[in-house]
Design an enzyme around this catalytic site. Structure first.
Site, mmCIF file in Angstrom:
data_model
loop_
_atom_site.group_PDB
_atom_site.id
_atom_site.type_symbol
_atom_site.label_atom_id
_atom_site.label_comp_id
_atom_site.label_asym_id
_atom_site.label_seq_id
_atom_site.Cartn_x
_atom_site.Cartn_y
_atom_site.Cartn_z
ATOM 1 N N SER A 154 -10.946 2.679 5.645
ATOM 2 C CA SER A 154 -10.630 3.476 7.089
ATOM 3 C C SER A 154 -11.903 4.550 6.956
ATOM 4 O O SER A 154 -12.165 5.150 5.965
ATOM 5 C CB SER A 154 -9.258 3.954 7.034
ATOM 6 O OG SER A 154 -9.327 5.050 8.200
ATOM 7 N N TYR A 167 -1.365 8.245 4.268
ATOM 8 C CA TYR A 167 -2.362 7.172 4.657
ATOM 9 C C TYR A 167 -3.580 7.717 3.978
ATOM 10 O O TYR A 167 -4.362 6.740 3.598
ATOM 11 C CB TYR A 167 -2.237 7.337 6.143
ATOM 12 C CG TYR A 167 -3.027 6.050 6.684
ATOM 13 C CD1 TYR A 167 -2.654 4.797 7.040
ATOM 14 C CD2 TYR A 167 -4.538 6.271 7.330
ATOM 15 C CE1 TYR A 167 -3.492 3.755 7.369
ATOM 16 C CE2 TYR A 167 -5.152 5.491 7.730
ATOM 17 C CZ TYR A 167 -4.862 4.074 7.960
ATOM 18 O OH TYR A 167 -5.691 3.306 8.528
#
Ligand code: NAD
Length: 269
Positions: A154, A167
């Site tokens: 990401s 995350y």
């Protein structure tokens, strides 16, 4: 890139929705046989619908239920794939989730679930993939590389993300997992890379795009002024799986409409 991946088998984790579905369809369109992984019985119909679309478009594959955070289930998914198709050539380590909370309110369960699925899941699948690549050895008639692993990271392996510390930590961990594997197994002709998406329109970030106000606010972070689509990631996954990218390993490729050029600084910051 039709037939670029002909004769190769790819496992795509978390392929019953979002980016995983886009990648599975793109790899199948490029000629790969695809294994559509899904985690629980309730996502089976979605996985089967993805497979049906792929078969209707002329592709081949199967579905495989497996929670990527469970060692025995991961080992079984790889064994079933090898039994069915002879080997695995490509792993797309895509499965992931979010459990957001302010850090001082984050529970150990929220932390553990995100790390277990996003990071330990990538470890377990990468380990089985590498074991299979080493067992099978090179197939130069099929691909220059003995095996390829693509980790779905990401922009948050680079951009810190308050309110999502579990995350962001999982994605930071994936960066080192990916680079260390590329270093350790490069001489065995195993390529390992990461795709680092910005905002892609999927269920994981529905709140960021489902109202015009949210989408408008999201655009202030994206110079290219559109939200990404799973097909955008699928296109990159085909390239990174193919011999066109044979000299790329250990790389994080950002695919984000320019999010990581930090648009807020365009007018002086
Ligand atoms: P999504 O929620 O549509 O897909 C996530 C998939 O992971 C689902 O199919 C889900 O069933 C599967 N999954 C969850 N837990 C699992 C488990 N234990 N075992 C197997 N599968 C499991 O969201 P998405 O946006 O498609 O996310 C896919 C990946 O892309 C994730 O790793 C996510 O972090 C990453 N990503 C997404 C974006 C984005 O903007 N959408 C941005 C950056 C990174």
């Amino acid at each position: 890139m039709e037939n670029t991946l002909k004769g190769q088998t790819a496992i795509i984790t978390g392929a019953s929705s979002g980016i995983g579905t886009g990648v599975a369809k793109a790899l199948a369109a490029a000629g790969a046989t695809v294994v559509i992984n899904y985690p629980v019985e309730s996502s089976k119909p979605d996985a089967e619908a993805v497979l049906t679309d792929i078969i209707n478009a002329g592709g081949t594959g199967m579905t495989a239920q497996c929670d990527v955070s469970k060692e025995d289930q991961v080992i079984r998914m790889f064994a079933d794939t090898v039994a069915q198709y002879g080997t695995v050539d490509i792993l797309i380590n895509n499965a992931g989730l979010q459990r957001d909370a302010k850090f001082d309110e984050m529970t150990l369960d929220q932390w553990n679930l995100v790390i277990n699925v996003n990071l330990t899941g990538q470890f377990l699948c990468a380990r089985e993939a590498i074991r299979e690549f080493l067992r099978r050895g090179p197939r130069p008639d099929v691909s220059l590389a003995t095996g390829k692993i693509i980790c779905m990271s990401s922009v948050h392996e680079l951009i810190p993300w308050g309110g999502h510390v579990n995350y962001a930590t999982s994605k930071g961990g994936i960066k080192m997992l990916m680079q260390s594997l590329a270093q350790e197994y490069g001489d065995r002709k195993i390529r390992v890379n990461s795709i680092c998406p910005g905002a892609i329109q999927t269920p994981i970030n529905r709140a960021a795009w489902e109202t015009p106000q949210a989408l408008n606010s999201l655009m202030s972070l994206i110079p290219y002024n559109r939200i990404g689509q799973p097909q955008d990631i699928g296109n990159l996954a085909v390239f990174l799986s193919s011999d066109l990218s044979d000299y790329i390993t250990g790389a994080s490729i950002f695919i984000d409409g320019g999010m990581t050029v930090f648009e807020g600084f365009a007018t002086g910051g």
